[in-house]
Write an enzyme that holds these catalytic residues in place. Structure first.
Site, short mmCIF file in Angstrom:
data_model
loop_
_atom_site.label_atom_id
_atom_site.label_comp_id
_atom_site.label_asym_id
_atom_site.label_seq_id
_atom_site.Cartn_x
_atom_site.Cartn_y
_atom_site.Cartn_z
N LYS A 5 0.82 3.85 -2.92
CA LYS A 5 0.45 5.26 -2.62
C LYS A 5 1.50 6.39 -2.96
O LYS A 5 0.91 7.52 -3.31
CB LYS A 5 0.12 5.33 -1.13
N TYR A 49 0.81 -1.16 -0.03
CA TYR A 49 -0.05 0.13 -0.12
C TYR A 49 0.68 1.34 0.07
O TYR A 49 0.57 2.01 -0.59
CB TYR A 49 -0.79 -0.14 1.27
P1 NAI Z 1 -13.51 3.26 1.67
O1 NAI Z 1 -13.35 1.73 1.73
O2 NAI Z 1 -14.77 3.69 2.52
O3 NAI Z 1 -13.82 3.67 0.19
C1 NAI Z 1 -13.18 3.20 -1.10
C2 NAI Z 1 -14.00 2.83 -1.71
O4 NAI Z 1 -13.50 2.53 -3.26
C3 NAI Z 1 -15.12 1.73 -1.63
O5 NAI Z 1 -16.26 2.35 -1.55
C4 NAI Z 1 -14.79 0.67 -2.57
O6 NAI Z 1 -15.66 0.12 -2.85
C5 NAI Z 1 -14.16 1.67 -3.73
N1 NAI Z 1 -13.26 0.75 -4.55
C6 NAI Z 1 -12.41 -0.27 -4.09
N2 NAI Z 1 -11.94 -1.00 -5.19
C7 NAI Z 1 -12.35 -0.35 -6.40
C8 NAI Z 1 -12.21 -0.36 -7.70
N3 NAI Z 1 -11.29 -1.42 -8.06
N4 NAI Z 1 -13.15 0.30 -8.51
C9 NAI Z 1 -13.95 1.18 -8.11
N5 NAI Z 1 -14.15 1.62 -6.61
C10 NAI Z 1 -13.39 0.61 -5.81
O7 NAI Z 1 -12.17 4.00 2.10
P2 NAI Z 1 -11.93 5.34 2.56
O8 NAI Z 1 -11.34 5.47 3.61
O9 NAI Z 1 -12.96 6.51 2.17
O10 NAI Z 1 -10.73 5.52 1.36
C11 NAI Z 1 -10.51 6.52 0.35
C12 NAI Z 1 -9.16 6.65 -0.21
O11 NAI Z 1 -8.58 7.24 0.84
C13 NAI Z 1 -8.55 5.31 -0.50
O12 NAI Z 1 -7.62 5.63 -1.97
C14 NAI Z 1 -7.79 5.29 0.47
O13 NAI Z 1 -6.66 4.56 0.29
C15 NAI Z 1 -7.32 6.76 0.88
N6 NAI Z 1 -7.02 6.96 2.37
C16 NAI Z 1 -7.95 7.01 3.29
C17 NAI Z 1 -7.49 7.15 4.70
C18 NAI Z 1 -8.39 7.27 5.67
O14 NAI Z 1 -7.89 7.74 6.94
N7 NAI Z 1 -9.66 7.03 5.32
C19 NAI Z 1 -5.99 7.53 4.88
C20 NAI Z 1 -5.21 7.46 3.94
C21 NAI Z 1 -5.66 7.34 2.57
#
Ligand code: NAI
Length: 749
Positions: A169, A165
């Site tokens: 990233k 990851y």
């Molecule tokens: P989340 O799991 O709620 O949202 C991610 C969404 O991406 C999910 O709804 C999932 O179904 C969708 N997804 C996964 N693979 C997919 C694909 N191949 N095609 C289309 N959609 C897909 O997680 P969150 O926390 O909202 O994360 C959003 C972004 O922020 C991610 O890229 C994560 O790595 C990044 N991030 C989040 C942090 C946090 O504190 N929540 C910290 C650092 C980065």
């Protein structure tokens, strides 16, 4: 409450992974501010298993229910072109892409499989690539695009169990920075955020009370701001969460350049490691482009070695010291950058009071350092001399600071950058030990010498190397200053504070002997002792006040011998005897009745000499400057001639352009002062001696010699201003035109 005027009406936004968490928050926000939103989500689990259309559908419904426009897309980001196609079909354009979709496959690197590595790269890196690759031609054609990629603190700093990851990233940071460069000319901006928010991704990692404050809605506004058409930010990294928003950048140390014509060995790196990794030495920079990144490397192309085999060997195998060879050695220079704050800190360290405004208040007209400040910039340079190279069996614990000599060549600017270069003055063989004198020459930013120090140290156990016992006479630096038998002419007592050493050390002498009771005990002292150079500064301050009327130009040099140590809190008594141009002095600890500084003197010059020579009444009157005492007089004559030589129309045009009256308060080396004015506000302009006829808009205080440099174009007005060599009162902006005024009128000569 701020008016909601950052709107996205008519814009089409793709938010990937918008079925939940951060993506959902972004999608709802853009929908609420007028954008048409493509809500993409595969609808799988956090670790990428399964798929469902529900996640995206629910968010689309929410946007529509709030009166917005949205369509769902259920493709994986790996099919980025289909997501872009959905946008084109539904809304006919794409303006903004938020690459947000993501999953985790956390496992220690030891147990990570290729599949776990690959899947993370596919979703985060390939996914972002695919969506952008499809949107890019559209952005370029319409000459508009806004992109947000989503990185993570795990990528920037690393995180246990997230090798895949973090690597993926950080790839997005690289992608962002290159797209920012390539897209710029087509008005395509690309930024990257490292968010922190409560989502299903973090709910198992973070405690519930933290999750409360980490609403995704506290991240989204930054995304909206960066994607607005009026925002110009491009290629930047932001950390954002719980309402905090901050920008990140790179920092590089000043580093060390090794000679390019010599074999570089790992031992060389080891030797310079402290310098290579020092972010605090005032040389660190923040490169923002690859060409800035190469600056250090390019500069080193010219770094050809001084032949080291030619470096004389000082200590022979049988422990003899070749003093002449030691004197011919050259050592690294040290850069000391300081501000008014450092000057105040030093003055406070040597006991300045809050009421000594000229020492503690930067806006006071006479503000400046007590001249003994001259030891501060040279201190690190002196400490960097490799004593092991010039002495047999050197042990730093055996070193005692014996004498100090400081000569002031030019008063110190109240801020600036000084370069100090050490050299060996002499090494004497005293049998039981040796006496080493290290000289340090300190120059200002123009390369002009500003002061010279000589640190004389007695090093126990390093004697008997076959050297001479007595040094050469170096004038004031080695003069024996016996106190006269009469009563002192002046006596000043000052009680030091118990905290004096704790304060003084902040000016650069961090030796724990002065703060740590355990280290003091190792050195054989009851309590951490006061720095010798602090007592030196306190005594210097007494003489500076008593004989120099706090005028730095009157203080020529100072020499002391450290006779005994002082404990913080003791009362220091400076007794002074005026003998010609010298003030001989000694300092006594009142409580112990012990002389702590002996064999000491300050040589006076300039006003201080005159003040003493003249009768008291005459001394009180301001010194009238004799004709010819100011070199700048000729420069003003030239400027006047330049203006006279102009046509009347040119003169009027110049007055219209500059619109200001400059008054110059000029002081010469002898401390005399005079005034000139340049009036480029009234009539056709005028130049003359004396104060300006009408009220000046700007008053410039400058040294005679400095003005000549300025007028002749050899010095830069801005630089002098920044370094404090020119003091400006009144309309500072007008002073920035000074360079032009002098240049324009000189060129007419
Ligand atoms: P989340 O799991 O709620 O949202 C991610 C969404 O991406 C999910 O709804 C999932 O179904 C969708 N997804 C996964 N693979 C997919 C694909 N191949 N095609 C289309 N959609 C897909 O997680 P969150 O926390 O909202 O994360 C959003 C972004 O922020 C991610 O890229 C994560 O790595 C990044 N991030 C989040 C942090 C946090 O504190 N929540 C910290 C650092 C980065």
């Amino acid at each position: 409450m701020a008016a909601e005027n950052l709107r996205f009406d008519g814009r089409v936004v793709i938010v990937t992974g918008a079925g939940g968490g951060l993506g959902r928050s972004h999608a709802l926000a853009f929908g609420a501010r007028g954008a048409s939103v493509v809500v993409n989500d595969l609808g799988g689990s956090t670790t990428g298993e399964g798929a469902s259309s529900r996640a995206a559908d629910v968010v689309v419904e929410e946007i529509r229910a709030a009166g917005g426009k949205a369509v769902a897309n259920y493709d994986s980001v790996l099919d980025g072109e289909k997501i872009v196609e959905t946008a084109m079909k539904a809304f006919g354009r794409v303006d903004i892409v938020i690459n947000n979709a993501g999953i985790l496959k956390d496992v220690s690197f030891a147990r990570m499989t290729d599949a776990q590595w690959d899947l993370i790269f596919q979703v985060h890196v390939d996914g972002a690539y695919k969506v952008l690759k499809a949107a890019w031609p559209i952005f370029r054609k319409q000459k508009y695009g806004r992109i947000i990629n989503t990185t993570s603190a795990a990528g920037i700093y690393g995180n246990f169990g997230q090798a895949n990851y973090s690597a993926a990233k950080l790839a997005l940071v690289g992608l962002t920075q290159t797209l920012a460069l390539e897209g710029k000319k087509d008005n395509i901006h690309c930024n990257v955020i490292a968010p922190m928010a409560a989502s299903r991704m973090t709910e198992t990692i973070l405690p519930p009370d933290m999750l409360q404050s980490l609403k995704p809605e506290m991240v989204t506004p930054l995304v909206e701001y960066l994607c607005h058409e009026d925002t110009t930010e491009n290629g930047s990294i932001f950390e954002v969460g719980a309402g905090f928003v901050g920008k990140l950048r790179w920092e590089r140390t000043g580093g060390h350049g090794f000679a390019i014509d010599k074999t570089l060995l790992p031992e060389h790196i080891q030797d310079k490691w402290a310098k290579i990794t020092d972010f605090e030495d005032g040389r660190a920079t923040h490169p923002t482009t690859t060409s800035e990144s190469m600056e250090g490397i390019m500069a080193n192309f010219e770094n050809v070695s001084v032949d080291d085999s030619a470096r004389p060997k000082v200590v022979s195998a049988d422990g003899k010291v070749d003093v002449e060879a030691a004197k011919s050695l050259s050592f690294d220079s040290d850069v000391f950058e300081y501000s008014e704050r450092d000057v105040i800190l030093y003055n406070l360290g040597i006991g300045a009071k809050r009421t000594d405004l000229h020492l503690v208040y930067e806006n006071n007209d006479a503000f400046g350092a007590v001249p003994t400040f001259g030891v501060i910039p040279s201190f690190t340079a002196m400490n960097a001399v490799p004593f092991g190279e010039i002495l047999p069996s050197f042990n730093p614990m055996m070193l005692l600071h014996g004498e100090q000599y400081l000569e002031i060549i030019k008063p110190f600017p109240t801020q600036g950058k000084l370069t100090s270069t050490p050299y060996v003055v002499d090494i004497l063989d005293k049998g039981k030990g040796c006496v080493v004198t290290i000289g340090v020459k300190t120059a200002d930013e123009n390369g002009d010498d500003i002061c010279v120090n000589e640190f004389t140290m007695f090093i126990r156990g390093s004697g008997n190397f076959g050297g001479k016992k007595e040094g050469t006479d170096r004038g004031a630096a080695t003069a024996v200053n016996q106190v006269p038998s009469r009563k002192p002419d002046h006596v000043v007592q000052e009680k030091t504070s118990e905290d004096q050493a704790a304060l003084y050390r902040l000016s650069g002498d961090w030796n724990p002997l002065h703060i740590d009771p355990d280290m003091a005990a190792v050195g054989g002292f009851d309590v951490p002792i006061l720095h010798g150079l602090c007592s030196f500064g306190i005594a210097g301050k007494h003489i500076f006040k008593t004989y120099c009327n706090n005028d730095a130009a009157s203080f020529k040099n100072i020499k002391v011998r450290f006779a005994k140590t002082v404990n913080p809190g003791e009362t220091l008594e400076t007794s002074m005897w005026r003998e010609g141009n010298k003030v001989i002095f000694q300092v006594r600890s009142v409580e112990r009745d012990a002389i702590i500084i002996s064999n000491a003197a300050v040589e006076l010059q300039g006003e201080a000499l005159k003040a003493a020579a003249a009768a008291p009444a005459a001394a009180a009157a301001p010194a009238a400057a004799p004709a010819g005492a100011f070199k700048s007089a000729a420069a003003f004559d030239q400027i006047a001639a330049g203006i006279t030589a102009m046509s009347s129309a040119d003169r009027q045009a110049q007055v219209k352009k500059i619109k200001g009256i400059f008054q110059f308060d000029i002081t010469n080396e002898a401390g005399q002062s005079t005034q000139y004015f340049i009036d480029l506000k009234n009539g056709e302009g005028a130049v003359g001696a004396g104060p300006a006829k009408n009220k000046p808009d700007v008053v410039i205080a400058v040294k005679d010699a400095t003005f000549v440099e300025l007028a002749s174009g050899t010095a830069n007005a801005q630089k002098l201003f920044m370094s404090g060599a020119i003091k400006v009162k009144g309309q500072v902006m007008l002073a920035t035109k000074l360079g032009d005024v002098l240049k324009a009128n000189k060129s007419k000569l």
